[in-house]
Scaffold this motif. Structure first.
Motif, PDB file in Angstrom:
ATOM      1  N   TYR A   1       0.858  -1.180   0.000  1.00 52.88           N
ATOM      2  CA  TYR A   1       0.000   0.000   0.000  1.00 52.88           C
ATOM      3  C   TYR A   1       0.899   1.236   0.000  1.00 52.88           C
ATOM      4  O   TYR A   1       1.648   1.471   0.954  1.00 52.88           O
TER       5      TYR A   1
ATOM      6  N   GLU B   1      -3.352   6.878   8.759  1.00 55.10           N
ATOM      7  CA  GLU B   1      -4.221   6.824   7.580  1.00 55.10           C
ATOM      8  C   GLU B   1      -3.914   5.604   6.722  1.00 55.10           C
ATOM      9  O   GLU B   1      -4.835   4.904   6.249  1.00 55.10           O
TER      10      GLU B   1
ATOM     11  N   GLN C   1      -9.204  -1.758   6.508  1.00 58.39           N
ATOM     12  CA  GLN C   1     -10.500  -1.747   5.835  1.00 58.39           C
ATOM     13  C   GLN C   1     -10.459  -2.556   4.550  1.00 58.39           C
ATOM     14  O   GLN C   1     -11.421  -3.264   4.223  1.00 58.39           O
ATOM     15  N   HIS C   2      -9.358  -2.487   3.846  1.00 52.65           N
ATOM     16  CA  HIS C   2      -9.237  -3.229   2.592  1.00 52.65           C
ATOM     17  C   HIS C   2      -9.163  -4.735   2.832  1.00 52.65           C
ATOM     18  O   HIS C   2      -9.763  -5.532   2.091  1.00 52.65           O
TER      19      HIS C   2
ATOM     20  N   TRP D   1      -6.458   2.272   6.312  1.00 51.61           N
ATOM     21  CA  TRP D   1      -6.919   1.950   4.970  1.00 51.61           C
ATOM     22  C   TRP D   1      -6.650   0.481   4.659  1.00 51.61           C
ATOM     23  O   TRP D   1      -7.468  -0.199   4.043  1.00 51.61           O
TER      24      TRP D   1
END
Length: 299
Positions: free
Chosen positions: A73, A132, A139-140, A136
């Protein structure tokens, strides 16, 4: 981290997910220059992460990402660098098969999602970018932080997990991974199973008496000349010498003397002499005895 090329042209989203194909969408397909630039960004971020963690070599690179089923990511700031964008940091995760120790010290085989590398540029830290990026990813992947394993987390990362997710009670492990209290709860049997204990290495023992008897029976069943001759039964030394002397003296009874080994050639194979051969030996002995008596009476 700034680059001489346009970062916004490579990564259209604020957070981009990269896999082993090193592609970010349709625009990067069929563009060798985009592939090369993406690899450059990953390699430079990996080197910066290794330097910050004081590692001898980077654990994240484009080549390593292409060889594994990991996800990277990448977070960018598209407004910086004159509108060309900068790479803020990255987070690399992947599934690993691990042998872990639970709270009771039992070995457990599991394959959790692991945080393998996590880096935010030094001058951009403490600005909320790491939080952040991490949220993320959660959640992914639809995973809870307590259900994950962390590969060699730095003291800063441990403080980050405690501050934002309340992870502070870790379960001691013998490898480089760290798991926290609650990791072994509410996991399916596919993800979590007891590892079979290793068998202790015992000493090499000699053959037992039963096994040795079986080997002797096998040797007896072998055809000649592969079978070993059975050793003769032990006899007292004085009995052997007296019998030998009596068999050589004149007038002794040949029937009492033990048969000489040369007269029974098949006895060394563990077999008895033929009945006809024994009978002929007895007849010859009787003739010799009668001849001796006739000579004595004549004299």
């Amino acid at each position: 981290m700034e680059f001489p090329f346009d970062v916004n042209a490579l990564f259209s989203e604020r957070i981009t997910v990269l896999d082993q194909n090193l592609t970010t969408g349709r625009r990067s397909l069929g563009r060798p220059d985009h592939q090369h630039h993406i690899a450059t960004v990953i390699d430079e971020l990996g080197k910066a992460s290794a330097k910050a963690q004081q590692l001898a070599a980077p654990i994240t690179s484009a080549a390593k990402l292409q060889m594994n089923r990991h996800h990277l990511y990448l977070l960018k700031d598209g407004e910086s660098n004159g509108g060309r964008g900068v790479a803020v940091g990255f987070l690399k995760v992947g599934y690993k098969k691990l042998f872990l120790l639970d709270q009771r010290g039992a070995h457990v085989e599991t394959e959790p999602l692991c945080v393998l590398d996590f880096y935010v540029a030094e001058r951009l830290q403490r600005h909320g970018y790491g939080l952040e990026l991490f949220r993320w990813m959660l959640q992914h992947k639809r995973v809870d932080p307590v259900q994950m394993a962390y590969d060699r987390p730095s003291p800063k990362f441990l403080s980050f997990l405690e501050k934002h997710f309340g992870l502070k009670d870790s379960v001691p492990q013998v490898n480089n991974f760290v798991v926290f209290d609650g990791f072994f709860r509410n996991r399916s049997a596919v993800q979590l199973r007891k590892a079979p204990p290793r068998k202790p290495e015992g000493e090499i023992k000699p053959y037992s008496l039963t096994e040795r008897e079986a080997l002797r029976e096998e040797q007896k069943a072998l055809p000649w000349p592969f079978a070993r001759p059975a050793p003769p039964p032990p006899s007292p030394p004085h009995a052997q010498s007296s019998a030998f002397s009596r068999s050589l003296s004149v007038g002794s009874s040949p029937s009492r003397a033990p048969p000489h080994r040369s007269l029974a050639p098949s006895s060394y194979r563990g077999q008895s002499a033929h009945p006809q051969l024994i009978e002929s030996m007895n007849c010859r002995a009787r003739r010799t005895s009668s001849l001796n008596r006739s000579q004595i009476s004549f004299n």
